[in-house]
Design an enzyme around this catalytic site. Sequence first.
Site, short mmCIF file in Angstrom:
data_model
loop_
_atom_site.label_atom_id
_atom_site.label_comp_id
_atom_site.label_asym_id
_atom_site.label_seq_id
_atom_site.Cartn_x
_atom_site.Cartn_y
_atom_site.Cartn_z
CG HIS A 225 12.48 13.86 9.39
ND1 HIS A 225 11.67 12.84 8.91
CD2 HIS A 225 13.26 13.31 10.35
CE1 HIS A 225 11.95 11.72 9.58
NE2 HIS A 225 12.90 11.99 10.45
CB ALA A 226 8.50 18.26 6.09
#
Length: 490
Positions: free
Chosen positions: A140-141
């Site tokens: 998700h980064a």
Amino acid sequence: MRQLSPLDTQFLMIESPTTLGHVGSLVMVDPSTAAGDTWNVDTVRALIASRLHLVPIFRQRLAEVPLGLTRPYWVDDPYFDLEFHIRELAIPQPGSSVQLGEQVARLHARALDRQRPLWELYVITGLEGGRAAVYSKVHHAAIDGVSGAELLSTLLDIRPEPRRVEPESERFDPRPLPSTRDLLGRGLASMVSDQVQIARTVPPALRHLDQLPGAGSHGIVRGISDAASAVARLTGTHRRAEVSLTSRDLKAPRSPLNAPITAHRRFSFGSVPLADIKTVRRRYGGTVNDIVMVLCTTALRRWLLDHDALPEVPLVAAVPVSVRRRAQEGSPGNQISVMLAELPTHLADQEARLEAMLASMELAKGRFGAVPSTLLRDLSRLMPTAGSGLAARSLFNLATVPGPPFNLFISNVPGPQVPLYVAGAKVQGVYPVSAVTSLTGALNITVFSYNGALDFGLIACRELVPDVWNLIGYLSDALAELVELSQATS
């Protein structure tokens, strides 16, 4: 080199032995539509190899700044190995959806290797009916829901014959990993720039600090927010819109979904016809997403009754909202915020529950519109980088002390309404595989709209929601009941 944003960095820092920060998708395909006799991992690997230059993040890894002085950087991976990232496995007979869900749950519960680009892809064969699947996960980064859908579209085609992609203009020739000295120099320069950004964006954001999910329950947070608002009024810079109900007034009840999670997962998936959703919407109004929220409310009510745990007040759902502007389309990273909505699970009457949910969503949108869309991004700048993993996890735990800030996440990602293909294999469904944490609740419901259907992916903590497949059935039942009600009252 590209530095992660403060919000992107937080998705790295929340990770723990029980909480992971990646998201994924399960793409079901029919290999019989592909040309040739064999569709397998080599077919998919060749396709992705020809398009890697369209998705730079696939060949980039993290470079941590020494001492955690500031946020990490994305850098080209000089040791990139495509075979490491694209793997294959087969499901034993009979190759059912439940077996596939169990395999995806196990894969999704494994952390990504931070010494490599943060993604993996599995070609899964042996499924009943001659089907196959492609499960992928990306941290998700690196992406949010919308940028993830954009990334997926880069790898898929609208015809069985893969489109021709212009080859890379120059051969991929990554530089060596940056030296400690280089990273320190960049980190120190970034620290100065960050302080300027904090001075510019954080003071106005503090006025809305109590609007963060769960933050309004803490007296100190409300005090900071009220004080910042008072200062803004005195200086003539106060422009906070007023709404009839603020997120600090929403109280999420205790539920079986809100307890410390384990590292184990369950995953279920299924689809409902988009046409049926539109039938209900035409009768009662609202948006497609509003009707999805009605389905989830009804399914959750039934599940809570199964467990003799139905609260007397509504559940509260966190609903991610993309704040990506048109100019940011195609850009990496996260451009998201979150709104809170009450789910009237306590109402037994079906039509009353539907109408209450529509009203709840209207109110939630009003609350969301009353605060800056960049609130999460701006306030994430306050998180210290050195030791921020511990700080982020501590804040997660602190947020749940007065009670859960909300009960679960429900997310809806728009997708294409035309058939797609993976190396010639027709896509039958795209099922999101998101994340759960002790803060967000033990269940995450994510929906992807594709080719006339809404594809549901439900990820859950195995110990807290062992019967996640029941919820898929309850969602289908809820829609059938709503369609019947809509036709009876039209």
